[in-house]
Scaffold this active site. Structure first.
Site, short mmCIF file in Angstrom:
data_model
loop_
_atom_site.label_atom_id
_atom_site.label_comp_id
_atom_site.label_asym_id
_atom_site.label_seq_id
_atom_site.Cartn_x
_atom_site.Cartn_y
_atom_site.Cartn_z
N ASP A 27 10.42 47.73 30.62
CA ASP A 27 10.73 47.40 29.22
C ASP A 27 9.46 47.04 28.46
OD1 ASP A 27 12.38 47.04 27.06
OD2 ASP A 27 12.98 45.00 27.60
N GLY A 28 9.48 47.29 27.15
CA GLY A 28 8.40 46.86 26.28
C GLY A 28 7.53 47.97 25.70
N ASN A 29 7.91 49.22 25.89
CA ASN A 29 7.12 50.32 25.35
C ASN A 29 7.05 50.28 23.83
OD1 ASN A 29 6.92 51.28 27.93
ND2 ASN A 29 8.36 52.98 27.67
N TRP A 32 4.88 47.44 22.54
CA TRP A 32 3.46 47.75 22.81
C TRP A 32 2.91 48.62 21.68
CZ3 TRP A 32 0.58 52.18 23.41
CH2 TRP A 32 -0.68 52.04 24.00
N ASN A 75 21.09 53.23 25.62
CA ASN A 75 19.93 53.80 24.92
C ASN A 75 20.30 55.07 24.14
OD1 ASN A 75 17.57 52.86 27.56
ND2 ASN A 75 18.06 51.77 25.67
N ARG A 195 11.34 42.91 35.98
CA ARG A 195 11.51 43.32 34.58
C ARG A 195 10.25 42.97 33.81
NH1 ARG A 195 16.61 43.55 30.63
NH2 ARG A 195 15.51 44.45 28.86
N SER A 203 20.56 43.89 31.34
CA SER A 203 20.79 45.10 30.53
C SER A 203 21.53 46.19 31.30
CB SER A 203 19.47 45.62 29.96
OG SER A 203 18.83 44.64 29.17
N GLU A 214 15.84 39.39 44.68
CA GLU A 214 14.88 38.43 44.14
C GLU A 214 14.39 38.97 42.80
OE1 GLU A 214 14.09 35.46 45.33
OE2 GLU A 214 15.52 35.80 46.96
C1 IPE Z 1 16.68 48.32 29.39
O1 IPE Z 1 15.86 48.12 28.30
C2 IPE Z 1 16.82 49.78 29.67
C3 IPE Z 1 15.63 50.43 30.22
C4 IPE Z 1 14.53 49.83 30.56
C5 IPE Z 1 15.76 51.85 30.41
P1 IPE Z 1 16.44 47.95 26.82
O2 IPE Z 1 15.28 47.77 25.94
O3 IPE Z 1 17.36 49.09 26.52
O4 IPE Z 1 17.31 46.63 26.98
P2 IPE Z 1 17.78 45.60 25.87
O5 IPE Z 1 18.39 46.39 24.75
O6 IPE Z 1 16.57 44.85 25.42
O7 IPE Z 1 18.75 44.71 26.58
C1 IPE Z 2 11.60 50.59 27.54
O1 IPE Z 2 10.91 50.22 26.40
C2 IPE Z 2 11.91 52.07 27.58
C3 IPE Z 2 13.33 52.40 27.32
C4 IPE Z 2 14.31 51.54 27.20
C5 IPE Z 2 13.65 53.80 27.19
P1 IPE Z 2 11.65 49.92 25.03
O2 IPE Z 2 11.73 51.19 24.25
O3 IPE Z 2 12.95 49.25 25.26
O4 IPE Z 2 10.62 48.93 24.36
P2 IPE Z 2 10.96 47.64 23.49
O5 IPE Z 2 11.86 46.79 24.33
O6 IPE Z 2 11.61 48.11 22.25
O7 IPE Z 2 9.63 47.01 23.27
MG MG Z 3 13.49 47.29 25.36
#
Ligand code: IPE
Ligand code: IPE
Ligand code: MG
Length: 247
Positions: A27-29, A32, A75, A195, A203, A214
């Site tokens: 998560d976090g792309n 970033w 998603n 995570r 999620s 863990e």
């Molecule tokens: C969880 O991330 C799904 C993936 C990493 C593929 P999300 O960004 O979709 O989760 P929420 O919406 O913050 O719970």
């Molecule tokens: C995770 O990064 C990748 C996917 C869920 C596909 P996000 O796209 O959820 O990045 P944030 O959470 O918005 O930063």
């Molecule tokens: Mg996300």
């Protein structure tokens, strides 16, 4: 390229007490990219480099199962352009990494509602799965269009059908019956769940399977996640006392 571990990288890690299954919520792309005033898609592109690094590191260290959450059932509700960009990136990844998986004896598998994916992505998945079927160095599972609740609903429907047909009695239903109908039927439960980007939630990821995993949550955004941090988490995992309800 054949992976080659530098032993000094994993100093202090006990090779005899590794988790067999590591699962990661990548998560976090988007954040970033936004921090750098770039389009979210740039974050996904950079995130793909982290995926390569994590696959390589786990393979080198000797992890048997690695499951990466790449796209959830929820998603699909993101803007069309972002979903399309993710699908394109995914297809590119499958094509570019196939050779790497073959050379490094990695078996590729996908869990999730793959029927919802575009045809070209499904073809690429099938191709890479077929090509790597005989590999036994590490199992790489990509959770794609994956949702834990829909996985359990799928299992419940299949079990109900067996009962209806008289192939199974209600009294014979056990946790093992459910497990047999999950995407992960052949895979041990994750020992370690990581995570990135700091959210304190699951999620909808592997909700049945993580009953005793863990959990490690790091503030690091997925594109910034490093090999060192992964090794650090593995070491910390080895210091945890897993009780499974006992004393
Ligand atoms: C969880 O991330 C799904 C993936 C990493 C593929 P999300 O960004 O979709 O989760 P929420 O919406 O913050 O719970
Ligand atoms: C995770 O990064 C990748 C996917 C869920 C596909 P996000 O796209 O959820 O990045 P944030 O959470 O918005 O930063
Ligand atoms: Mg996300």
């Amino acid at each position: 390229m054949k992976y080659n571990l530098n032993p000094s990288d994993i100093e202090g890690l006990d090779k005899t007490a590794l988790p067999s299954h590591v699962a990661v919520i990548m998560d976090g792309n988007g954040r970033w990219a936004q921090k750098k005033f770039m389009n979210r898609v740039k974050g996904h592109e950079k995130g793909a480099d982290t995926v390569r690094m994590v696959v390589r590191t786990c393979r080198e260290i000797g992890i048997s199962f690695l499951t990466l959450y790449a796209f959830s059932t929820e998603n699909w509700l993101r803007p069309k352009a972002e979903v399309a960009a993710l699908m394109l990136l995914l297809k590119k990844f499958l094509v570019s990494e196939k050779q790497e998986m073959l050379v490094n004896n990695i078996r590729f598998n996908v869990i999730g509602e793959t029927e919802r994916l575009p045809d070209d992505v499904r073809d690429a998945i099938q191709h890479t799965m077929d090509a790597t079927r005989k590999n036994d160095g590490m199992n790489l599972n990509l959770a794609l269009s994956y949702g834990g609740r829909s996985e359990i609903v799928k299992a419940a429907k299949e079990i109900a059908a067996e009962v209806k047909d008289g192939r199974l009695s209600v009294d014979a239903i056990t946790p093992e019956t459910v497990i047999k109908h999950l995407y992960t039927a052949e895979i041990p439960d994750p020992d370690l769940l990581i995570r990135t980007s700091g959210e304190m939630r699951i999620s909808n990821f592997l909700i049945w399977q993580i009953a005793y995993s863990e959990i490690f949550i790091t503030e690091t955004l997925w594109p910034d996640f490093t090999r060192n941090e992964l090794i650090q988490i593995l070491k910390e995992y080895q210091g945890r006392n897993r009780r499974f309800g006992r004393v």
